[in-house]
Design a protein around this motif. Structure first.
Motif, PDB file in Angstrom:
ATOM      1  N   ARG A 348       7.941  32.230 -11.304  1.00  0.00           N
ATOM      2  CA  ARG A 348       8.958  31.859 -10.151  1.00  0.00           C
ATOM      3  C   ARG A 348       8.733  32.813  -8.962  1.00  0.00           C
ATOM      4  O   ARG A 348       8.691  34.078  -9.131  1.00  0.00           O
ATOM      5  CB  ARG A 348      10.390  31.872 -10.733  1.00  0.00           C
ATOM      6  CG  ARG A 348      10.594  31.043 -11.919  1.00  0.00           C
ATOM      7  CD  ARG A 348      10.153  29.423 -12.076  1.00  0.00           C
ATOM      8  NE  ARG A 348      10.208  28.551 -13.166  1.00  0.00           N
ATOM      9  CZ  ARG A 348       9.252  27.815 -13.455  1.00  0.00           C
ATOM     10  NH1 ARG A 348       8.450  27.416 -12.579  1.00  0.00           N
ATOM     11  NH2 ARG A 348       9.606  26.912 -14.578  1.00  0.00           N
ATOM     12  N   ARG A 355       6.228  36.708  -4.777  1.00  0.00           N
ATOM     13  CA  ARG A 355       4.951  36.029  -4.256  1.00  0.00           C
ATOM     14  C   ARG A 355       3.761  37.022  -4.426  1.00  0.00           C
ATOM     15  O   ARG A 355       2.648  36.514  -4.757  1.00  0.00           O
ATOM     16  CB  ARG A 355       5.108  35.450  -2.851  1.00  0.00           C
ATOM     17  CG  ARG A 355       6.029  34.165  -2.973  1.00  0.00           C
ATOM     18  CD  ARG A 355       6.059  33.647  -1.516  1.00  0.00           C
ATOM     19  NE  ARG A 355       6.774  34.559  -0.260  1.00  0.00           N
ATOM     20  CZ  ARG A 355       8.219  34.552  -0.325  1.00  0.00           C
ATOM     21  NH1 ARG A 355       9.021  33.694  -0.835  1.00  0.00           N
ATOM     22  NH2 ARG A 355       8.694  35.329   0.522  1.00  0.00           N
ATOM     23  N   THR A 378       2.996  28.367 -10.102  1.00  0.00           N
ATOM     24  CA  THR A 378       4.389  28.066  -9.744  1.00  0.00           C
ATOM     25  C   THR A 378       4.867  26.661 -10.100  1.00  0.00           C
ATOM     26  O   THR A 378       6.003  26.167  -9.955  1.00  0.00           O
ATOM     27  CB  THR A 378       4.599  28.399  -8.219  1.00  0.00           C
ATOM     28  OG1 THR A 378       3.807  27.484  -7.532  1.00  0.00           O
ATOM     29  CG2 THR A 378       4.237  29.912  -8.032  1.00  0.00           C
TER      30      THR A 378
END
Length: 515
Positions: A348, A355, A378
């Motif tokens: 996530r 990220r 993701t």
């Protein structure tokens, strides 16, 4: 040939295997499960270690459960670290569910409900087969690394072990080790100084504090007898299925030092005990380490180096290590680079750091013309994962977004009654759950100190007796001399013993005799 057929051929050709394998699910393309595109993991390369990663709730535990079940069916024993307490259901068959049937219809594999041979183990006071090891079995090097000691302190530990070996004093539990630490700088200070060199109280005090810290995390329950024999992890049941050994660790999350101590001890014992297997067709034992960050986050540099060395070497013993964690970055790169199988569930991206972590995780997988790995990571759903294994020649298999098959056993824990029934049938409970506290360094040193104190007391009493006798003799001599001096000073005695008196007496006697 359309894209779907091309992809099916790509998956099937990349998963061709001559030996036995575990089918973990079917490959997916553009979010659709391709029925019959079975993703296979060859048994031959399962000793090359692996990783199961993914965010909370994405299906890591179920993937672990699927692998453990299929390994057991293939006659390969398994050891599971059950930190969340949700793996004991392996001992009971799945009740089934329409969604499971639907999933398996998409995959193209039949679903079978069954239970598996399970042994429940424990490091603490929870119910289960007690796992213990002695201090002597750790040895000075491993114990020093566990305690994160300096070189000088490690030298002290080595000398202590040498002294105990020379004097046939077993170091079984922590009270033995603490006692010998105190003895070296107190009652046995002179003995150690003569034969092994003087040991400073600063060194032993620092080591003792590290031991107490380990003790506070429950290590006093782990160190002792009866020592667990790692060959008992290799048992096969009467149907030829490997036992699934589940270590209950639900109360260990706030005691990472104890967890690291146990894991390093176990891996070192397996490495020293198991024979070299070479390039065989199947592993001897597969170990799954759930919540793997508990090992690495609290580990010292020396401990990490030891773990890395064992990971690199232990596969030659036919043992595969599988780390289960939320993010691949939880595992040090030196270890991560040794992991041949990767089952990556969804990650996530809630923050910028998330990220970045996802981009790094994507780089751990082979390039594929069918997937943008960063996006797939993701977008995976629950029970879906990116899978990359090694084929029988050690090459990565095609990267596949996979719909994972469902566990055949219960996806829930055992009831108390079911757990008690399981433990009642266990042969290992009868073997290991009797606490033994035989004579060891603690008792032997106490006895030695008691003997020394008794001898000191005896010598002190002897010296006191001699001093008393000497004093009494001196007093008698003094009294006798005093009496002689007193008699000599008496006037009557002086007259009677004088020469004039004696001559007078002899003169009178002479005259009387003449008459």
């Amino acid at each position: 040939m359309d894209k779907k057929e091309t992809f099916l051929n790509y998956i099937n050709e990349g998963n061709i295997t001559k030996g036995d394998f575990i089918p973990v699910g079917a490959a997916m393309l553009d979010g659709e499960t391709i029925t019959g595109a079975i993703v296979k993991i060859p048994l031959k390369t399962l000793n090359r270690h692996g990783l199961i990663a993914g965010a909370t709730g994405t299906g890591k535990t179920k993937s672990l459960q699927v692998l453990a079940e299929n390994l057991s069916d293939k006659g390969i024993p398994v050891l599971l670290m059950d930190i969340k307490g949700d793996l004991s259901g392996l001992a009971q068959p799945s009740p089934g569910h329409p969604k499971i049937d639907e999933r398996h219809a998409k995959i193209g594999l039949p679903f079978e409900s069954k239970s598996f041979p399970v042994e429940v183990l424990t490091l603490s006071e929870q119910d289960g087969v007690r796992l213990r090891a002695t201090v002597s079995e750790f040895g000075p090097v491993l114990l020093s690394r566990i305690l994160d000691l300096s070189d000088a302190q490690s030298g002290v530990v080595a000398v202590i072990f040498k002294y105990c070996d020379d004097n046939k004093m077993p170091l079984l539990d922590l009270k033995d080790f603490k006692k010998i630490l105190q003895y070296t700088t107190q009652e046995g200070k002179e003995e150690f100084g003569d034969d092994y060199g003087h040991i400073s109280t600063a060194s032993t005090g620092s080591i003792l504090r590290k031991v107490v810290e380990l003790e506070q995390q429950g290590a006093d329950l782990f160190f002792g007898e009866t020592s667990f024999e790692v060959n008992d992890l290799l048992r096969i049941d009467e149907d030829g299925r490997g036992y699934i050994n589940i270590i209950r660790l639900t109360d260990i999350q706030d005691r990472p030092k104890l967890f690291s101590t146990f894991m390093l001890s176990l891996l070192a014992e397996i490495y020293s005990t198991f024979p070299e297997q070479g390039d065989s067709e199947r592993p001897e034992l597969i170990i799954f380490i759930d919540e793997a960050h508990l090992i690495f986050n609290e580990a010292s540099k020396a401990l990490l180096n030891q773990i890395e060395s064992i990971v690199k070497l232990i596969r030659s013993k036919g043992v595969g290590l599988y780390f289960v964690t939320q993010n691949p970055t939880d595992v040090p790169e030196a270890v991560l680079s040794q992991l041949g199988l990767k089952i990556q569930h969804a990650l996530r991206a809630f923050t910028a750091n998330d990220r970045k972590a996802i981009k790094l995780a994507a780089q751990n997988y082979p390039d594929s013309e069918y997937y943008d790995t960063t996006k797939v990571l993701t977008s995976l759903g629950t029970g879906e994962a990116l899978v990359s294994a090694l084929d029988e020649k050690g090459r990565p298999t095609p990267l596949a977004a996979t719909m994972m098959r469902a566990p055949m056993s219960r996806m829930d824990i055992l009831t108390d009654a079911e757990l008690n029934a399981l433990l009642t049938r266990s042969k290992l409970v009868k073997k290991y759950n009797q606490t033994i506290d035989r004579e060891s360094a603690y008792e032997m040193l106490n006895e030695k100190i008691d003997r020394a104190e008794a001898e000191d007391a005896k010598e002190k009493a002897r010296l006191e007796k001699e001093a008393l006798e000497k004093a009494e003799s001196k007093e008698r001599t003094s009294v006798s001399g005093s009496r002689r001096r007193s008699t000599a000073m008496n006037p009557v005695v002086k007259v009677l013993t004088s020469a004039t008196f004696i001559r007078s007496v002899f003169g009178i006697l002479t005259k009387v005799m003449k008459k």
